[in-house]
Design a protein around this motif. Structure first.
Motif, PDB file in Angstrom:
ATOM      1  N   MET A 141      43.538  17.111   5.201  1.00  0.00           N
ATOM      2  CA  MET A 141      44.810  16.654   5.785  1.00  0.00           C
ATOM      3  C   MET A 141      44.633  16.385   7.280  1.00  0.00           C
ATOM      4  SD  MET A 141      46.688  16.870   3.072  1.00  0.00           S
ATOM      5  CE  MET A 141      48.415  16.911   3.495  1.00  0.00           C
ATOM      6  N   GLY A 142      43.395  16.358   7.717  1.00  0.00           N
ATOM      7  CA  GLY A 142      43.123  16.232   9.144  1.00  0.00           C
ATOM      8  C   GLY A 142      43.149  14.795   9.616  1.00  0.00           C
ATOM      9  N   ALA A 143      43.138  14.625  10.928  1.00  0.00           N
ATOM     10  CA  ALA A 143      43.131  13.300  11.537  1.00  0.00           C
ATOM     11  C   ALA A 143      42.110  13.300  12.667  1.00  0.00           C
ATOM     12  CB  ALA A 143      44.521  12.976  12.089  1.00  0.00           C
ATOM     13  N   LEU A 144      41.784  12.113  13.147  1.00  0.00           N
ATOM     14  CA  LEU A 144      40.809  12.020  14.238  1.00  0.00           C
ATOM     15  C   LEU A 144      41.304  12.765  15.471  1.00  0.00           C
ATOM     16  CD1 LEU A 144      39.688   8.273  14.002  1.00  0.00           C
ATOM     17  CD2 LEU A 144      38.911  10.243  12.700  1.00  0.00           C
ATOM     18  N   SER A 145      42.632  12.791  15.650  1.00  0.00           N
ATOM     19  CA  SER A 145      43.199  13.445  16.838  1.00  0.00           C
ATOM     20  C   SER A 145      42.927  14.953  16.853  1.00  0.00           C
ATOM     21  CB  SER A 145      44.711  13.196  16.908  1.00  0.00           C
ATOM     22  OG  SER A 145      45.343  13.713  15.742  1.00  0.00           O
ATOM     23  N   ASN A 146      42.586  15.515  15.699  1.00  0.00           N
ATOM     24  CA  ASN A 146      42.250  16.944  15.660  1.00  0.00           C
ATOM     25  C   ASN A 146      41.094  17.269  16.609  1.00  0.00           C
ATOM     26  OD1 ASN A 146      43.968  16.660  13.498  1.00  0.00           O
ATOM     27  ND2 ASN A 146      42.761  17.853  12.073  1.00  0.00           N
ATOM     28  N   TRP A 147      40.257  16.275  16.882  1.00  0.00           N
ATOM     29  CA  TRP A 147      39.048  16.490  17.683  1.00  0.00           C
ATOM     30  C   TRP A 147      39.201  16.018  19.124  1.00  0.00           C
ATOM     31  CZ3 TRP A 147      35.485  19.485  15.516  1.00  0.00           C
ATOM     32  CH2 TRP A 147      35.322  19.500  14.120  1.00  0.00           C
ATOM     33  N   ASP A 148      40.413  15.674  19.554  1.00  0.00           N
ATOM     34  CA  ASP A 148      40.610  15.092  20.891  1.00  0.00           C
ATOM     35  C   ASP A 148      39.943  15.904  22.003  1.00  0.00           C
ATOM     36  OD1 ASP A 148      41.994  12.928  19.970  1.00  0.00           O
ATOM     37  OD2 ASP A 148      43.947  13.491  20.810  1.00  0.00           O
ATOM     38  N   LYS A 149      40.152  17.222  21.981  1.00  0.00           N
ATOM     39  CA  LYS A 149      39.650  18.063  23.077  1.00  0.00           C
ATOM     40  C   LYS A 149      38.124  18.166  23.053  1.00  0.00           C
ATOM     41  CE  LYS A 149      43.691  19.214  24.772  1.00  0.00           C
ATOM     42  NZ  LYS A 149      44.128  18.699  26.083  1.00  0.00           N
TER      43      LYS A 149
ATOM     44  N   VAL B 190      29.757  11.052  20.990  1.00  0.00           N
ATOM     45  CA  VAL B 190      30.634  11.724  20.025  1.00  0.00           C
ATOM     46  C   VAL B 190      31.192  10.672  19.064  1.00  0.00           C
ATOM     47  CG1 VAL B 190      32.607  13.267  19.739  1.00  0.00           C
ATOM     48  CG2 VAL B 190      31.245  13.392  21.838  1.00  0.00           C
ATOM     49  N   ILE B 191      30.889  10.835  17.776  1.00  0.00           N
ATOM     50  CA  ILE B 191      31.279   9.842  16.774  1.00  0.00           C
ATOM     51  C   ILE B 191      32.106  10.525  15.684  1.00  0.00           C
ATOM     52  CG2 ILE B 191      30.445   8.116  15.121  1.00  0.00           C
ATOM     53  CD1 ILE B 191      27.852   7.978  16.688  1.00  0.00           C
ATOM     54  N   ILE B 192      33.239   9.917  15.340  1.00  0.00           N
ATOM     55  CA  ILE B 192      34.081  10.444  14.254  1.00  0.00           C
ATOM     56  C   ILE B 192      34.437   9.307  13.300  1.00  0.00           C
ATOM     57  CG2 ILE B 192      36.042  11.915  13.699  1.00  0.00           C
ATOM     58  CD1 ILE B 192      36.518  12.348  16.632  1.00  0.00           C
ATOM     59  N   PRO B 193      33.862   9.305  12.106  1.00  0.00           N
ATOM     60  CA  PRO B 193      34.301   8.318  11.123  1.00  0.00           C
ATOM     61  C   PRO B 193      35.554   8.806  10.389  1.00  0.00           C
ATOM     62  CG  PRO B 193      32.479   9.611  10.237  1.00  0.00           C
ATOM     63  CD  PRO B 193      32.754  10.144  11.616  1.00  0.00           C
ATOM     64  N   ILE B 194      36.435   7.869  10.031  1.00  0.00           N
ATOM     65  CA  ILE B 194      37.546   8.218   9.149  1.00  0.00           C
ATOM     66  C   ILE B 194      37.001   8.303   7.729  1.00  0.00           C
ATOM     67  CG2 ILE B 194      39.722   7.420   8.139  1.00  0.00           C
ATOM     68  CD1 ILE B 194      40.427   6.104  10.740  1.00  0.00           C
TER      69      ILE B 194
END
Length: 254
Positions: free
Chosen positions: A29-37, A48-52
């Motif tokens: 249920m997570g989103a990319l914004s979970n990793w903002d910090k 820093v790479i985050i794929p959906i």
């Protein structure tokens, strides 16, 4: 902070900074914004790479943790990534474990936080009162130690998602796949360094899950974050980043 979402070759992802690769995998249920910090803290020294993850986009029959790991590999090959440090929260950790087992030469270190793969106490097998906003709000708050972390925006997103029939069917399929693919018998095969950064008050993957991961992964360390639930990088980002930096510095020193 808003980061640029890139759309390329069928992939949607964030790619910030330069240097050694930190590949971040979000939860069910997570989103990319979970990793903002984490992005803000590390993009000055790392790429820093985050794929959906395409949780809602695959055919129902192929929706599962193994198909997510295959998707990650397609992305890694497309971006020509090597020497990866992989971070996974919740389902993302589970996908990361499967990926490392399949492609051990591409990943040099692993960070798990609130990872599934052994046991989790999530929504369960259904959403009995998904039409009830208050029920959904209560479930989202359950994810955190401090209910205030469950912002209205976050609750709205989850409410919207689980009231979309197409999406909820795939969420349940993915959750069942995660339960079926228990990692218990495979963890001893993972010999890269692993850092477990865990919320002491995680009710979804409780502390005993972290302890079991620590016991079974041959080269692992376990760090507790007090007054913290299932998503430490959201709820206690400074503490999470502190332990992450210590681990990354240790890997570099090797």
């Amino acid at each position: 902070m808003d980061f640029v979402l890139k759309e390329e070759h069928g992939f949607s992802y964030i790619d910030e900074g330069e240097g050694e690769v930190l590949l971040l995998l979000h939860g069910l249920m997570g989103a990319l914004s979970n990793w903002d910090k984490v992005i803000e803290e590390f993009r000055g020294q790392y790429r820093v790479i985050i794929p959906i993850l395409p949780i809602y986009d695959l055919p129902l029959l192929t929706t599962g943790v193994k198909s997510m790991a295959k998707y990650v590999h397609k992305f890694v090959k497309y971006k020509k990534l090597t020497d990866i440090t992989l971070l996974g929260n919740s389902l993302g950790g589970h996908v990361g474990l499967i990926y490392v087992l399949s492609h051990p030469t591409l990943v040099k270190a692993l960070v798990l936080t609130g990872s599934s793969g052994l046991y989790e106490n999530a929504f369960g097998g259904s959403f009995p009162r998904r039409e009830s906003y208050d029920f959904v709000k209560e479930k989202v708050e359950y994810t955190f130690y401090d209910p205030a972390t469950a912002t209205k925006e976050l609750v709205d997103d989850v409410y919207q998602t689980i009231n979309d029939r197409h999406k909820v069917i795939r969420i349940l399929a993915m959750a069942k796949s995660a339960i079926r693919h228990n990692m218990n018998k495979d963890l001893h095969k993972i010999h890269i360094p692993v850092s477990l950064i865990w919320g002491r008050d995680d009710k979804i993957t409780p502390p005993e899950v972290a302890i079991e991961f620590n016991q079974q992964l041959p080269d692992s360390e376990l760090h507790w974050i007090e007054k913290c639930g299932h998503a430490p990088m959201m709820e206690q980002p400074d503490e999470f980043n502190k332990y992450l930096r210590l681990f990354l510095d240790k890997i570099k020193a090797k």
